[in-house]
Motif scaffolding. Structure first.
Motif, short mmCIF file in Angstrom:
data_model
loop_
_atom_site.label_atom_id
_atom_site.label_comp_id
_atom_site.label_asym_id
_atom_site.label_seq_id
_atom_site.Cartn_x
_atom_site.Cartn_y
_atom_site.Cartn_z
N MET A 245 60.93 76.72 30.17
CA MET A 245 62.23 76.38 30.78
C MET A 245 63.18 75.25 30.32
O MET A 245 62.45 74.25 29.96
N SER A 246 64.05 75.73 29.77
CA SER A 246 64.82 74.84 28.73
C SER A 246 65.61 73.78 29.69
O SER A 246 65.85 74.13 30.80
N VAL A 247 66.50 72.72 29.17
CA VAL A 247 67.09 72.02 29.73
C VAL A 247 68.45 72.68 30.51
O VAL A 247 69.21 73.51 30.02
N VAL A 248 68.62 72.39 31.79
CA VAL A 248 69.63 73.00 32.47
C VAL A 248 70.83 72.16 32.57
O VAL A 248 70.73 71.06 32.80
N LYS A 249 72.11 72.56 32.24
CA LYS A 249 73.56 71.85 32.19
C LYS A 249 74.21 71.95 33.73
O LYS A 249 74.28 73.14 34.31
N TYR A 250 74.61 70.84 34.06
CA TYR A 250 75.15 70.66 35.19
C TYR A 250 76.54 69.63 35.27
O TYR A 250 76.62 68.81 33.98
N THR A 251 77.47 69.82 36.11
CA THR A 251 78.37 68.75 35.96
C THR A 251 77.97 67.97 37.16
O THR A 251 77.27 67.90 37.91
N HIS A 252 78.71 66.57 37.15
CA HIS A 252 78.23 65.67 38.19
C HIS A 252 78.38 66.31 39.60
O HIS A 252 77.49 65.89 40.80
N ASP A 253 79.34 66.91 39.80
CA ASP A 253 79.64 67.62 41.33
C ASP A 253 78.85 68.70 41.64
O ASP A 253 78.16 68.44 42.59
N GLU A 254 78.41 69.52 40.62
CA GLU A 254 77.25 70.49 40.62
C GLU A 254 76.04 69.70 41.17
O GLU A 254 75.24 70.08 41.86
N MET A 255 75.73 68.85 40.34
CA MET A 255 74.39 68.12 40.69
C MET A 255 74.37 67.38 42.00
O MET A 255 73.21 67.42 42.58
N ALA A 256 75.57 66.59 42.45
CA ALA A 256 75.44 66.01 43.80
C ALA A 256 75.31 66.98 44.59
O ALA A 256 74.66 66.64 45.75
N ASP A 257 75.79 68.26 44.58
CA ASP A 257 75.87 69.22 45.57
C ASP A 257 74.24 69.70 45.65
O ASP A 257 73.86 70.15 46.68
N LEU A 258 73.58 69.92 44.59
CA LEU A 258 72.27 70.50 44.44
C LEU A 258 71.32 69.45 45.02
O LEU A 258 70.57 69.81 45.84
N ILE A 259 71.43 68.15 44.87
CA ILE A 259 70.60 67.39 45.37
C ILE A 259 70.86 67.15 46.77
O ILE A 259 69.90 66.98 47.63
N GLN A 260 72.00 67.29 47.38
CA GLN A 260 72.25 67.19 48.73
C GLN A 260 71.74 68.41 49.54
O GLN A 260 71.08 68.29 50.62
N LYS A 261 71.75 69.61 48.89
CA LYS A 261 70.93 70.72 49.46
C LYS A 261 69.53 70.56 49.32
O LYS A 261 68.62 70.83 50.41
N MET A 262 69.07 70.30 48.26
CA MET A 262 67.49 70.44 48.06
C MET A 262 66.74 69.00 49.03
O MET A 262 65.63 69.27 49.39
N SER A 263 67.63 68.14 49.35
CA SER A 263 67.29 66.84 50.16
C SER A 263 66.85 67.44 51.66
O SER A 263 66.11 66.63 52.35
N MET A 264 67.48 68.34 52.05
CA MET A 264 67.28 69.16 53.12
C MET A 264 65.84 69.92 53.39
O MET A 264 65.35 69.94 54.27
N ILE A 265 65.27 69.98 52.14
CA ILE A 265 64.04 70.74 52.05
C ILE A 265 62.99 69.93 51.66
O ILE A 265 61.73 69.88 52.23
N PHE A 266 62.89 68.93 50.64
CA PHE A 266 61.97 68.07 50.27
C PHE A 266 62.19 66.65 50.44
O PHE A 266 63.31 66.09 50.96
N ASP A 267 61.01 65.87 50.38
CA ASP A 267 60.94 64.54 50.97
C ASP A 267 61.71 63.61 49.90
O ASP A 267 62.59 62.71 50.60
N ILE A 268 61.68 63.88 48.58
CA ILE A 268 62.62 62.95 47.92
C ILE A 268 63.18 63.69 46.82
O ILE A 268 62.44 64.52 46.25
N VAL A 269 64.38 63.68 46.56
CA VAL A 269 65.09 64.38 45.44
C VAL A 269 65.87 63.25 44.69
O VAL A 269 66.76 62.72 45.29
N ARG A 270 66.05 63.11 43.39
CA ARG A 270 66.56 62.20 42.75
C ARG A 270 66.72 62.48 41.12
O ARG A 270 65.95 62.98 40.66
N LEU A 271 67.57 61.78 40.51
CA LEU A 271 67.93 61.66 39.06
C LEU A 271 67.12 60.53 38.59
O LEU A 271 67.22 59.30 39.25
N VAL A 272 66.65 60.75 37.42
CA VAL A 272 65.90 59.43 36.75
C VAL A 272 66.25 59.32 35.23
O VAL A 272 66.20 60.37 34.67
N ASP A 273 66.76 58.18 34.80
CA ASP A 273 66.78 57.91 33.44
C ASP A 273 65.70 57.22 32.81
O ASP A 273 65.30 56.05 33.37
#
Length: 290
Positions: free
Chosen positions: A1-29
């Motif tokens: 699986m290669s690097v997936v590209k998102y905009t900030h708004d798309e990533m915020a929406d993805l994290i918000q939705k996945m947080s309803m299913i998983f215990d922790i969802v976060r971005l890490v540098d």
């Protein structure tokens, strides 16, 4: 699986939705160990570093976000806090041309994971694996896999911080003669002695990298070490080994300011200095300042 590209708004929406299913969802540098969370539909920096969620004071050695960031794919691991088991999946993502690790964490409740060994044995086995994955079995120092996963991060960290970086390739001179004359047991003792000597002379607490690169060859990457101190340490190491009846050849590439060299190019620079030393008689070090 290669690097997936998102905009900030798309990533915020993805994290918000996945947080309803998983215990922790976060971005890490993984370079800065900074964590980003989604709050009120916006991605914001957390007050915690990424390792603190696991109750650790420093970066996890088997850091799944670092691995996925370097390999630019998906990686996973198990992590343990108190009596809980967590399954961590990290995917390298790109947001507006900058790479991050997207971490998805779930508490393991399924007894299927524990049926074969029991909870305690399962935890012990995975913990032991996490501890051994980056260790060289002969010397106990880090191995080539650690170099492959970590050096890229250190290199990028130095670029960001405008920090100097010294990279050294270290080779035991005439190691075959040592093996042929005294036997492989003595050869192994020599390799272990050099490994211990390198650890004693360089600070791993700062994130420096010391690895057994392969055979009788070692690799060191030292962040922000003054040139004067570097020379002094190298000369001390050479003096000690000569007292034990053998010598080292060392090739050093010293970058005073960040450069856009790749991992491969940095290693080649140090390797070239090592070959230059060997061609001129061995038992010393060569230094290239760039």
């Amino acid at each position: 699986m290669s690097v997936v590209k998102y905009t900030h708004d798309e990533m915020a929406d993805l994290i918000q939705k996945m947080s309803m299913i998983f215990d922790i969802v976060r971005l890490v540098d993984p370079i800065e160990m900074v964590v980003y969370e989604c709050k009120n539909g916006k991605i914001v920096e957390s007050e915690f570093k990424c390792h603190q969620v696991w109750k650790k004071n420093i970066r996890c050695e088997n850091c799944v976000s670092s691995r996925c960031f370097v390999k630019q794919n998906q990686c996973s691991k198990f992590e343990f806090v108190d009596d809980k088991v967590y399954h961590v999946v990290a995917q390298c993502v790109e947001i507006d041309s900058k790479r991050y690790a997207l971490e998805i964490v779930a508490v393991v409740h399924d007894d299927v994971w524990f049926d074969a060994f029991g909870h305690t044995d399962f935890v012990n086995q995975i913990t032991n694996y996490n501890q051994q994955i980056y260790l060289d079995s002969l010397t106990g120092i880090h191995n080539r896999r650690y170099f492959d996963d970590k050096f890229c991060l250190l290199l990028e960290e130095c670029y960001r911080e405008k920090a100097s970086l010294a990279v050294a390739m270290i080779d035991i001179d005439d190691f075959k003669i040592i093996n042929d004359t005294y036997g492989h047991v003595e050869g192994d003792k020599t390799i272990k002695f050099v490994a211990q000597l390198l650890q004693q002379n360089f600070s791993l607490d700062r994130g420096d990298i010391i690895v057994r690169y392969g055979g009788d060859e070692f690799f060191a990457a030292l962040k922000n070490i003054p040139l004067r101190v570097l020379k002094l340490r190298i000369e001390e190491i050479e003096s000690v080994v000569k007292n034990y009846g053998f010598s080292l050849s060392i090739g050093i590439c010293y970058m005073t300011i960040p450069h856009t060299l790749s991992v491969e190019n940095v290693v080649v620079e140090a390797d070239n200095m090592l070959y230059d030393v060997k061609s001129k008689g061995k038992a010393t070090y060569g230094l290239n300042i760039i």
